[in-house]
Enzyme design. Structure first.
Site, PDB file in Angstrom:
ATOM      1  N   SER A 105     -28.107  23.523 -17.322  1.00 51.96           N
ATOM      2  CA  SER A 105     -27.305  24.424 -18.557  1.00 51.96           C
ATOM      3  C   SER A 105     -26.957  25.702 -17.368  1.00 51.96           C
ATOM      4  CB  SER A 105     -27.854  24.972 -19.678  1.00 51.96           C
ATOM      5  OG  SER A 105     -28.457  25.603 -19.523  1.00 51.96           O
TER       6      SER A 105
ATOM      7  N   LYS B 160     -20.893  27.110 -21.532  1.00 46.65           N
ATOM      8  CA  LYS B 160     -20.292  27.255 -22.063  1.00 46.65           C
ATOM      9  C   LYS B 160     -19.089  27.975 -22.872  1.00 46.65           C
ATOM     10  CE  LYS B 160     -24.092  29.906 -24.149  1.00 46.65           C
ATOM     11  NZ  LYS B 160     -25.307  29.991 -23.821  1.00 46.65           N
TER      12      LYS B 160
END
Ligand SMILES: *Cc1c(COP(=O)(O)O)cnc(C)c1O
Length: 325
Positions: free
Chosen positions: A308, A56
């Site tokens: 992720s 992110k």
């Protein structure tokens, strides 16, 4: 969406050069054991080793670095299930921008603490993501802060697309990329890169059975609201936004398939990552492995699985390793 894409390959290269000083080029690791299991070459893109513990930071850095001087001076506000808030807090701290993070009481405490440690202001509002969103909208309207959307934003999408550029360098013959999916910023950026490079590369999204907002929205052709449920993949909780502008359309055009995994399959994948590779993954970070191990995703020659994130609370991680679920 017009025929010329809103985010071009050039935008993603620009993002890459812009964010380079703030982010890590994460390693790529071939997995012999998973390759053997599924009968084709499988490698991992290790965004769990990214600064702040998830990809992110890429979108956050590209967004904050694109703000005008006036916007920087007023500060930013985000609504986050954890990793986005953490990433924006980190980047804002590095750039000297004031960040306010609105979260719901559902967000795990260790994530809230991590955000506070980075110097951001945290406001805990209500029980649902929507409650935090109302508060953030208020701060935008009355205090002139800039709202940083976690996925439905062109600069954020371009930032996440830099994962795709790195995959192409690290595995140039890639034929298939498997990507954790929630609001769709990560997969949109990666899919735009892969499609511009070779439309034959398949891009597969994976999300949890419990509240698969993008899956249902793609099916319906319009944003669908889902009930928020407890899941090991807490970073994937939430809708795609009733007024979704970009990611639904990009996913509709460039994502080949979306696969759903169960809680048990996510737990198995976390266990596999730890026992075979000594990798600590949060549930959301493990859904790609889950889809392969469960035989739900087909691995084509040269498959990359994006891991992720790794922000899992120790107590939860231990419970999963002990076979809680
Ligand atoms: C946010 C997040 C995702 C999903 O990304 P989207 O861009 O919302 O699809 C996947 N994994 C982790 C660890 C995340 O933090």
């Amino acid at each position: 969406m017009p025929s010329s894409p809103l985010v071009t390959l050039r935008d993603i290269y620009l993002a890459q050069s812009r964010i380079e000083p703030l982010v890590r080029r994460t390693p790529y690791a071939f997995s012999e054991i998973l390759s053997e299991r599924v009968g084709s070459q499988v490698g991992f893109k290790l965004e769990n080793l990214q600064i702040t513990g998830s990809f992110k930071i890429r979108g956050a850095a590209n967004k904050l670095l694109s703000l005008s001087d006036e916007e920087r001076a007023a500060g930013v506000v985000v609504v986050s299930s954890g990793n986005h808030g953490r990433a924006v807090a980190y980047v804002a701290g590095r750039l000297g921008i004031r960040a306010t993070i609105c979260v719901s009481s559902r967000v795990p405490l260790h994530k809230v603490d991590a955000i506070r440690t980075l110097g951001a202001e945290v406001e805990i509002v209500g029980e649902r993501q929507e409650d935090a969103e109302v508060r953030a909208a208020d701060l935008v309207k009355n205090r002139g802060l800039t709202y940083v959307n976690p996925f439905d934003d062109l600069e954020v999408i371009a930032g996440q697309g830099t994962v795709g550029l790195e995959i192409l360098r690290q595995s140039p013959k890639v034929k298939s990329v498997i990507v954790p999916l929630s609001g769709g910023g990560l997969i949109s950026g990666i899919a735009l890169v892969m499609n511009s490079t070779d439309p034959a590369i398949s891009v597969i999204g994976v999300t949890m059975e419990r509240g698969p907002a993008m899956y249902l929205s793609l099916d319906a052709g319009t944003p669908v609201t889902v009930d928020e449920q407890e899941t090991l993949a807490d970073a994937l909780i939430g809708g795609i936004g009733i007024e979704n502008q970009y990611t639904l359309e990009i996913c509709n055009r460039f994502v080949d398939d979306v696969i759903l995994v169960s809680e048990e399959e996510i737990a198995d994948a976390m266990m596999f990552a730890y026992s075979e590779h000594r990798l600590i993954l949060e549930g959301a970070g493990a859904v790609g492995i889950a889809a392969l191990l469960a035989g739900k995703a087909e691995a084509r020659e040269e498959t990359t699985v994006v891991l992720s994130g790794g922000n899992v609370e120790l107590g939860r991680f231990k419970a999963v390793m002990e076979g809680c679920c």
